[in-house]
Design an enzyme around this catalytic site. Sequence first.
Site, mmCIF file in Angstrom:
data_model
loop_
_atom_site.group_PDB
_atom_site.id
_atom_site.type_symbol
_atom_site.label_atom_id
_atom_site.label_comp_id
_atom_site.label_asym_id
_atom_site.label_seq_id
_atom_site.Cartn_x
_atom_site.Cartn_y
_atom_site.Cartn_z
ATOM 1 N N GLU B 80 0.794 -1.173 -0.026
ATOM 2 C CA GLU B 80 -0.093 -0.141 -0.171
ATOM 3 C C GLU B 80 0.668 1.253 -0.027
ATOM 4 O O GLU B 80 0.541 2.404 -0.236
ATOM 5 C CB GLU B 80 -0.762 -0.054 1.168
ATOM 6 N N CYS B 112 -4.830 -3.801 2.348
ATOM 7 C CA CYS B 112 -3.755 -4.682 3.132
ATOM 8 C C CYS B 112 -3.873 -6.070 2.624
ATOM 9 O O CYS B 112 -3.250 -7.023 2.964
ATOM 10 C CB CYS B 112 -4.363 -4.779 4.533
ATOM 11 N N HIS B 234 -6.528 -11.170 9.405
ATOM 12 C CA HIS B 234 -5.819 -9.806 9.365
ATOM 13 C C HIS B 234 -6.109 -8.986 10.381
ATOM 14 O O HIS B 234 -7.134 -8.938 11.085
ATOM 15 C CB HIS B 234 -6.700 -9.021 8.163
ATOM 16 N N ASN B 266 -0.273 -2.976 12.916
ATOM 17 C CA ASN B 266 -0.630 -3.506 11.814
ATOM 18 C C ASN B 266 0.413 -3.185 10.581
ATOM 19 O O ASN B 266 0.447 -1.827 10.200
ATOM 20 C CB ASN B 266 -1.776 -2.669 11.560
ATOM 21 N N SER B 296 -9.173 -3.543 2.205
ATOM 22 C CA SER B 296 -10.325 -2.416 2.203
ATOM 23 C C SER B 296 -10.708 -2.087 0.593
ATOM 24 O O SER B 296 -9.721 -2.195 -0.112
ATOM 25 C CB SER B 296 -9.732 -0.997 2.902
#
Lengths: 383, 340, 101
Positions: B80, B112, B234, B266, B296
């Site tokens: 990302e 992610c 996750h 994270n 997402s």
Amino acid sequence: MIKVIGFYSTEFGEIWDKSLTALIADATLGALADAKIEKEKIDAVFFANMLSGVLENNLMLPARISEVLGTHKPVFRTEAACASGAIAFHLAKNWLMANPGKTALVVGAEKLTDYSPEEVTAGLAAAASGEEQAAGLTFPGLYAMMAQVYMQKYKYTEENLAYVSHKNHYHGTLNPKAHFRRPVTIDQVLKSAYVAYPLKVLDSSPISDGASAVIVTSDESLAKRSSHAVSVLASETATDSISLKGRTRLDGIEATQIAADLAFSAAKLGRGDIDVAEVHDSFSIAELFAMEDLGFWKKGSAGSQIRDLATMIGKGGKLTVNTSGGLKAGGHPVGATGVKQIGEIYLQLTNQADRRQLKKVKYGLTHNVGGSGGVAVVTILGT
Amino acid sequence: MIGIVSYGFYVPKFRIKIDDIASVWGKNPEDIKRSLVINEKAVAGLDEDSLTMGFEASSMALSGLKIDRNDIGSVLFGSETPPYSVNPASTILGEFLGIGNNYLASDTQFACKAATGAIITTIGQIASGATSLGLVCGSDKANAATHDALEYTAASGSVALLLGQENLILEILGFHSYSSDTPDFWRREGIRYPSHGGRFTGKPSYFRHIKEATSKVLEKTKLVPSDFAHAIFHMPNGKFPREIAREMGFSESQIETSLVVSMLGNSYTASALMGLASVLEVAKPGQLILMSSYGSGAGSDSFVFRVTKNIDSRRREFKKSILKKEYIDYSTYLKFMNII
Amino acid sequence: MISPTKIWRRQKTTVKQLGLTGTVVTWTKIFVPSSEYTSLAPFTVVLVELENKDKAFGQLVDFDIKDLKIGMRVKSVLRRVREVEREDVIPYGIKFRPTSA
């Protein structure tokens, strides 16, 4: 025999109101006046400068010098980082040997204070290898790396280095043209901020502006008419890899050793004959290296010998070193340095060194280093 | 059988405590730590980015293997926070790893889950015979706007997997992807920090997608939660994976080894995979592992792995290695993240 | 801007030097850096003799100051090596990390 018959140097330091060209003009006209000759007498010019191209986008300086002198004579430019000045002198000497009856101007100049310390640091780092630069090494960083090896090998501390600055700053107080004319104590040196560990601000030569010029001649009748002439007994230079990676040892500078051996044998003199020397103390450690690599002191002993301060003015030692204040206190306008060193020895040998004048000096030596030891030049002058 | 031949991971040395971030913004650290179930997060140094961390993880994955690197026909880099918007990181990775030039390089992007999607792509490449070995790397130096809720969790880290058909440590028994247009977190071109939909990232996003993908993979493999020794979900924080596990019938003991988020934060693309790296340190031959990622936007990739006996020779020390750490203060954190 | 061609050329050397272990020959800590390194300063630079006997320069990262000495064992890693403008190609290169880290 090639002779030096005149010398002039501008003040070294932060010379805000002078451009590079103005500094060159001042030194040139000063040296001509000192030698009591007209500019028409100059047959060739050897010009030393390192960073005008990098910092100022200012090249083709030979033509600018032609403008200053109002001459069509040949002008040659040298660049060997901090050794540019001595290299210019070396080439002038060789040119004169090939051209009897001629006279040359050697002028070195540098304008640095128009730029930020980071910009100048980056510029000076151009004298390091690409890989050294890529690792973020600066010029002080390279000497610091060598200092680490030396200090560990011979078990010295930062205090041993500090004596060099203490001595040379004292000499600076006696030189009206020095960048720094104030004394520093060992304690002050030790308490100054680090530039590149273990080297500190007061272990390092400053960023200076300045220009120096000497008049050199192979014209014997001209030399004979001069009231102050000294002979160039030797000027030798040696090189080594630009990167510390390629050096056989890091506890000194091998190129100095090689150039010194060549110079002493050319001059037919021994180390003990030298009364006064200007050595390349860009950093305190560099003077210790110089004393050993030039053969004055035994390898590994300089760290302790410097503590005796026997090479300081007024201590009565046979050999006095860096009476001008060296690069450390005298200032280090890169291209001018090697020429100024010759000039300082010229002043000493002709009894013109005022408050720092040594007694009974016959032979003098200069030692100028480029990069972290990639070029070394040793010049020997005598009366 | 297609599966994982080896794995590697990288966690940068630096950590910042949640207390230090919370105190800057006048928050009660205990409230934050309780609600996010996280104590500290890993932060990459100023000279590190997703590519350098990806190189570390990939080097570990390839080390000690008796393979010819020229046989790796695919290098996929999921992030990302890739170093460039235009100019692939996968080629830089391939170059520095010495993989030769006869490989497919591709950068993938899906919040992610960019790397777990790349695993499925690689499975396809191997199944089709396009390559025998494929490298997948998930790596992020995740950044968040200061004073944003994400600032407590967005962390740095990387995990790499080498996929193949022989000499596996993990067999892939099944996988399923579940995707929908659910804009719960996004970042547009030229914008520095991601934006998010707050609580919208929960139920209709994270929970729905993971639940659907996981249910489908269990259905496909005819397995039930109790069949698994370990499950990994996750980890955007410490709370969500625990909740989804509970909801789906997985016990705390099945997920606890994977819950590295409370110590590492994270690491976005590497997040679920970092849980896998932690699990593989203790997994035993024959055990089943479930791993469900979430990205997402939104989607979830769910996988069922079976551990083989080869794991014993290719296990990596995880728990001890992440204890080598150095705490930094908030201003150093801002410097390392290039915010100041 | 550093020419992308230069970066591309240097990568060929970098690849060969990555992941090697070696011994610190000497080191320094730079407090006054060149303009492209100001945000990293102060930083430590080491000269390393690699296992293949080549020598290489690089910054030292992720180390404990008490371990820093001539002779320490290090391993080469990939890092960003200098600051560039946001428009420029990113120069990656060698740095060193203690083998104990």
